[in-house]
Design a protein around this motif. Structure first.
Motif, mmCIF file in Angstrom:
data_model
loop_
_atom_site.group_PDB
_atom_site.id
_atom_site.type_symbol
_atom_site.label_atom_id
_atom_site.label_comp_id
_atom_site.label_asym_id
_atom_site.label_seq_id
_atom_site.Cartn_x
_atom_site.Cartn_y
_atom_site.Cartn_z
ATOM 1 N N THR A 228 0.818 -1.212 0.000
ATOM 2 C CA THR A 228 0.000 0.000 0.000
ATOM 3 C C THR A 228 0.854 1.265 0.000
ATOM 4 O O THR A 228 0.345 2.356 -0.232
ATOM 5 C CB THR A 228 -0.905 0.027 1.254
ATOM 6 N N LEU A 229 2.165 1.114 0.279
ATOM 7 C CA LEU A 229 2.994 2.307 0.382
ATOM 8 C C LEU A 229 3.328 2.857 -1.004
ATOM 9 O O LEU A 229 3.141 2.174 -2.027
ATOM 10 C CB LEU A 229 4.291 1.983 1.127
ATOM 11 N N GLN A 230 3.896 4.062 -1.012
ATOM 12 C CA GLN A 230 4.268 4.692 -2.268
ATOM 13 C C GLN A 230 5.240 3.789 -3.037
ATOM 14 O O GLN A 230 6.144 3.197 -2.447
ATOM 15 C CB GLN A 230 4.945 6.032 -1.963
ATOM 16 N N GLY A 231 5.049 3.697 -4.336
ATOM 17 C CA GLY A 231 5.952 2.870 -5.143
ATOM 18 C C GLY A 231 5.481 1.434 -5.268
ATOM 19 O O GLY A 231 6.083 0.642 -5.996
ATOM 20 N N ALA A 232 4.408 1.083 -4.545
ATOM 21 C CA ALA A 232 3.903 -0.291 -4.646
ATOM 22 C C ALA A 232 3.295 -0.513 -6.035
ATOM 23 O O ALA A 232 2.867 0.428 -6.697
ATOM 24 C CB ALA A 232 2.851 -0.538 -3.570
ATOM 25 N N ILE A 233 3.278 -1.772 -6.450
ATOM 26 C CA ILE A 233 2.701 -2.114 -7.761
ATOM 27 C C ILE A 233 1.623 -3.166 -7.546
ATOM 28 O O ILE A 233 1.804 -4.110 -6.774
ATOM 29 C CB ILE A 233 3.795 -2.672 -8.704
ATOM 30 N N ASP A 234 0.504 -3.013 -8.244
ATOM 31 C CA ASP A 234 -0.550 -4.031 -8.199
ATOM 32 C C ASP A 234 -0.029 -5.272 -8.925
ATOM 33 O O ASP A 234 0.444 -5.168 -10.068
ATOM 34 C CB ASP A 234 -1.802 -3.471 -8.896
ATOM 35 N N PRO A 235 -0.112 -6.447 -8.297
ATOM 36 C CA PRO A 235 0.468 -7.635 -8.950
ATOM 37 C C PRO A 235 -0.172 -7.946 -10.304
ATOM 38 O O PRO A 235 0.458 -8.556 -11.161
ATOM 39 C CB PRO A 235 0.197 -8.758 -7.938
ATOM 40 N N ARG A 236 -1.421 -7.515 -10.500
ATOM 41 C CA ARG A 236 -2.073 -7.804 -11.781
ATOM 42 C C ARG A 236 -1.395 -7.063 -12.928
ATOM 43 O O ARG A 236 -1.442 -7.495 -14.068
ATOM 44 C CB ARG A 236 -3.565 -7.446 -11.699
ATOM 45 N N GLU A 237 -0.726 -5.940 -12.589
ATOM 46 C CA GLU A 237 0.037 -5.223 -13.628
ATOM 47 C C GLU A 237 1.178 -6.077 -14.150
ATOM 48 O O GLU A 237 1.530 -6.028 -15.325
ATOM 49 C CB GLU A 237 0.630 -3.942 -13.038
ATOM 50 N N LEU A 238 1.804 -6.846 -13.222
ATOM 51 C CA LEU A 238 2.908 -7.714 -13.650
ATOM 52 C C LEU A 238 2.403 -8.744 -14.664
ATOM 53 O O LEU A 238 3.097 -9.077 -15.624
ATOM 54 C CB LEU A 238 3.536 -8.450 -12.454
ATOM 55 N N LEU A 239 1.174 -9.240 -14.435
ATOM 56 C CA LEU A 239 0.636 -10.257 -15.345
ATOM 57 C C LEU A 239 0.471 -9.673 -16.754
ATOM 58 O O LEU A 239 0.642 -10.373 -17.746
ATOM 59 C CB LEU A 239 -0.720 -10.779 -14.842
ATOM 60 N N ASN A 240 0.156 -8.368 -16.834
ATOM 61 C CA ASN A 240 0.005 -7.734 -18.155
ATOM 62 C C ASN A 240 1.356 -7.491 -18.814
ATOM 63 O O ASN A 240 1.489 -7.585 -20.024
ATOM 64 C CB ASN A 240 -0.716 -6.383 -18.019
ATOM 65 N N ALA A 437 6.863 -30.474 -9.677
ATOM 66 C CA ALA A 437 7.171 -30.931 -11.035
ATOM 67 C C ALA A 437 7.222 -29.726 -11.969
ATOM 68 O O ALA A 437 8.193 -29.539 -12.697
ATOM 69 C CB ALA A 437 6.122 -31.933 -11.503
ATOM 70 N N ASP A 438 6.166 -28.861 -11.884
ATOM 71 C CA ASP A 438 6.184 -27.725 -12.828
ATOM 72 C C ASP A 438 6.116 -26.361 -12.122
ATOM 73 O O ASP A 438 6.134 -25.333 -12.780
ATOM 74 C CB ASP A 438 5.059 -27.853 -13.860
ATOM 75 N N TYR A 439 6.031 -26.345 -10.810
ATOM 76 C CA TYR A 439 6.053 -25.111 -10.003
ATOM 77 C C TYR A 439 4.955 -24.121 -10.404
ATOM 78 O O TYR A 439 5.029 -22.939 -10.100
ATOM 79 C CB TYR A 439 7.452 -24.458 -10.041
ATOM 80 N N LYS A 440 3.926 -24.614 -11.113
ATOM 81 C CA LYS A 440 2.834 -23.728 -11.558
ATOM 82 C C LYS A 440 1.830 -23.518 -10.443
ATOM 83 O O LYS A 440 1.431 -24.474 -9.780
ATOM 84 C CB LYS A 440 2.098 -24.371 -12.726
ATOM 85 N N THR A 441 1.379 -22.294 -10.300
ATOM 86 C CA THR A 441 0.310 -22.007 -9.342
ATOM 87 C C THR A 441 -1.028 -22.233 -10.041
ATOM 88 O O THR A 441 -1.074 -22.696 -11.182
ATOM 89 C CB THR A 441 0.381 -20.547 -8.848
ATOM 90 N N SER A 442 -2.110 -21.817 -9.376
ATOM 91 C CA SER A 442 -3.433 -21.982 -9.984
ATOM 92 C C SER A 442 -3.665 -20.975 -11.114
ATOM 93 O O SER A 442 -4.651 -21.075 -11.834
ATOM 94 C CB SER A 442 -4.514 -21.824 -8.909
ATOM 95 N N LEU A 443 -2.765 -19.991 -11.268
ATOM 96 C CA LEU A 443 -2.913 -19.015 -12.354
ATOM 97 C C LEU A 443 -1.990 -19.412 -13.508
ATOM 98 O O LEU A 443 -0.869 -19.887 -13.279
ATOM 99 C CB LEU A 443 -2.568 -17.603 -11.862
ATOM 100 N N PRO A 444 -2.425 -19.193 -14.757
ATOM 101 C CA PRO A 444 -1.754 -19.776 -15.908
ATOM 102 C C PRO A 444 -0.254 -19.464 -16.044
ATOM 103 O O PRO A 444 0.535 -20.370 -16.237
ATOM 104 C CB PRO A 444 -2.526 -19.222 -17.104
ATOM 105 N N ASN A 445 0.160 -18.228 -15.946
ATOM 106 C CA ASN A 445 1.589 -17.948 -16.166
ATOM 107 C C ASN A 445 2.295 -17.497 -14.879
ATOM 108 O O ASN A 445 3.249 -16.732 -14.900
ATOM 109 C CB ASN A 445 1.797 -16.911 -17.279
ATOM 110 N N VAL A 446 1.772 -17.987 -13.751
ATOM 111 C CA VAL A 446 2.352 -17.623 -12.452
ATOM 112 C C VAL A 446 2.926 -18.871 -11.777
ATOM 113 O O VAL A 446 2.240 -19.887 -11.661
ATOM 114 C CB VAL A 446 1.302 -16.952 -11.538
#
Ligand SMILES: Cc1cc2nc3c(=O)[nH]c(=O)nc-3n(C[C@H](O)[C@H](O)[C@H](O)COP(=O)(O)OP(=O)(O)OC[C@H]3O[C@@H](n4cnc5c(N)ncnc54)[C@H](O)[C@@H]3O)c2cc1C
Ligand code: SF4
Length: 485
Positions: A228-240, A437-446
């Motif tokens: 929440t502090l200044q400079g924080a990034i919404d993780p969904r931006e990383l997905l884009n 085995a594949d280190y994949k989370t429940s989200l496709p490219n995470v």
């Protein structure tokens, strides 16, 4: 193999420590390396066993014996014995990105599973590992390994602990454009802010970070993903922005002790105390927090693991009047039954270098409440417990303390912020769900690795998972991978 009769002729000879009175005056490392001759003699003891449990079975299941990164121990022991240090370094780096970390702070499950440990006399594997990599740095053999071609793929890594660093280095060497996001001012995770300088000085991390920058890794410091502090990034931006994202944020939710008096001043989580001292040593500002210092105080550390030991060593260096460490488990046996435990990691009495500096250790103790004066803690009210952790009537006692440090481990990663915003699935223990085995989370490219995925663990496991996670990401992005396991 080393020398055929080496194990018969040469005794185990481990690195020594500087005397306690001397090392308590500073925060620098105090382990005294063996001479080159002594290190080669120690390597000569390796028997090149037919089934060398020391270098692990290749299984990724927790609790399997030997080295989690599968260091090829008999091979590098032989190279050291022959004096071929440069080849030993190449061999060591083929399985471990950061042997200078593990050579300093790994608990060395490899040594527990060494055949010579059947009579308590294992090869000094960790010492030899550290000597190889320190010599490699001293001789300038460790250069950036820049990928010959770029893939055009972008990968974001959240967290710069050993898992994130290992993943980043492997992915950059595979030609990807790697960006590491770290909420703190510098890289290293618990290597930098948890583990004290007297166990590992921080210039050791800096030179690896410089190597990785030269390999094309970009570090973004002071960026809290999902914060929440200044400079924080919404993780969904990383997905884009990125083709793949690796979550390697560690397991930062500390285990609390919610008993009466917990809110008194002077009771702190270990991870509020230790990072302050590490920052002081490296002249990094503490920020907007109150100093927590042990000088002149009776200190009680609750919890018997690595974190507890680090609190002891730090408190003693700060000038604590006394340090008592409480452990709820019963005192372990002095010696294990090798016939039952070998080659697995045995439960037995171990004394860390910090405990040996002057801590009083109490086992089978439960703290029932804290009491204080003027809102400040003064006493712990404790009781001895049986083997089912039930209080034993009549064994109640009190301990004086002006500083209490809670070092009872970590329950899981922090859920608020990044993980909740992403909506990533968690496992039963509250860690990020992803398999080995594949280190994949429940989200496709995470993807996820290290303590964030497996729960609180060890540096060597974080390196292992970072490497395997990088391999899985490379496979996902390119359809194939040449990254080693
Ligand atoms: C005090 C202490 C002493 C220890 N001693 C030893 C030891 O002697 N030997 C050993 O093998 N193991 C030891 N351990 C355990 C070891 O340090 C960890 O298992 C290991 O560091 C885990 O690596 P990691 O990369 O998964 O996570 P971490 O090292 O925890 O790194 C995670 C990083 O992610 C960052 N991060 C988290 N969330 C975000 C976010 N949302 N945005 C941006 N950045 C984020 C954090 O700031 C941190 O830098 C110790 C642990 C502690 C606490
Ligand atoms: S990383 Fe740890 S387990 Fe592996 S060889 Fe080094 S000290 Fe042993």
């Amino acid at each position: 193999m080393g020398k055929i009769t080496g194990f018969l002729e040469i005794d185990r000879n481990e690195r020594k420590y500087a005397p306690v009175a001397e090392r308590l005056k500073h925060y620098r490392e105090f382990v005294i390396p063996l001479s080159e001759k002594d290190t080669r003699d120690q390597a000569a003891r390796c028997m090149n066993c037919g089934i060398p449990y020391c270098h692990g079975t290749g299984s990724v299941a927790p609790g399997t014996p030997g080295c989690p990164v599968n260091n090829q121990i008999p091979d590098f022991n032989d190279l050291v014995y022959q004096g071929n240090w440069e080849e030993a370094s190449r061999n060591l780096h083929s399985t471990n990105n950061f042997p200078e970390f593990t050579g300093r702070i790994c608990p060395a499950p490899c040594e527990a599973s060494c055949t010579l440990n059947i009579d308590d006399n294992p090869v000094t594997i960790k010492t030899i590992e550290c000597a190889i990599v320190d010599r490699a740095w001293d001789n300038g053999w460790l250069k950036p390994e820049v990928a010959p071609a770029k893939t055009g793929k972008k990968v974001a890594i959240v967290g710069s602990g050993p898992a994130g660093l290992a993943a980043a280095q492997q992915l950059a060497r595979a030609g990807h454009d790697v960006h590491v996001y770290e909420k703190f001012a510098k890289a290293g995770g618990l290597l930098r802010y948890g583990i004290p300088d007297f166990k590992m000085e921080k210039h050791i991390i800096d030179r690896r970070v410089a190597q990785m920058e030269a390999e094309g890794v970009t570090f973004h410091y002071g960026v809290h993903i999902g914060g929440t502090l200044q400079g924080a990034i919404d993780p969904r931006e990383l997905l884009n922005q990125y083709d793949a994202v690796a979550l390697t944020g560690g397991a930062e939710a500390g285990r609390d002790l919610p008993i009466p008096g917990r809110d008194l001043d002077g009771i702190h989580f270990a991870m509020d105390f230790l990072p302050q001292q590490n920052r002081r040593v490296s002249s990094e500002p503490l920020g907007d927090v109150k100093d927590i210092l042990a000088g002149g105080k009776h200190v009680v550390v609750i919890g018997g693991g690595d974190t507890g030991s680090d609190c002891i060593g730090t408190s003693l260096r700060q000038g604590a009047k006394s340090v008592t460490q409480l452990e709820i488990m019963p005192s372990p046996p002095e010696h294990e039954n090798k016939g039952v435990t070998w080659p697995n990691w045995p439960l037995k009495m171990r004394t860390s270098s910090s405990q040996a500096e002057g801590a009083i250790r109490e086992y089978a103790v439960l703290t029932q409440k804290f009491s204080g004066v003027d809102g400040k803690v003064q006493k712990l009210h404790c009781v001895k417990v049986d083997d089912k952790f039930k209080p034993i009537a009549g064994t109640e006692f009190e301990l004086e303390a002006q500083l209490v440090l809670l070092a009872m481990g970590f329950v899981h990663p922090v859920h608020e912020g990044m993980l909740k915003t992403l909506g990533v699935d968690l496992d039963q223990r509250g860690n990020v769900r992803a398999n080995m085995a594949d280190y994949k989370t429940s989200l496709p490219n995470v993807f996820s690795a290290g303590d964030m995925r497996r729960g609180q663990s060890l540096v060597v496991w974080a390196i292992r998972e970072g490497r395997l996670c990088a391999r899985a990401i490379d496979q996902y992005l390119m359809g194939t991978t040449t990254l080693p396991r």
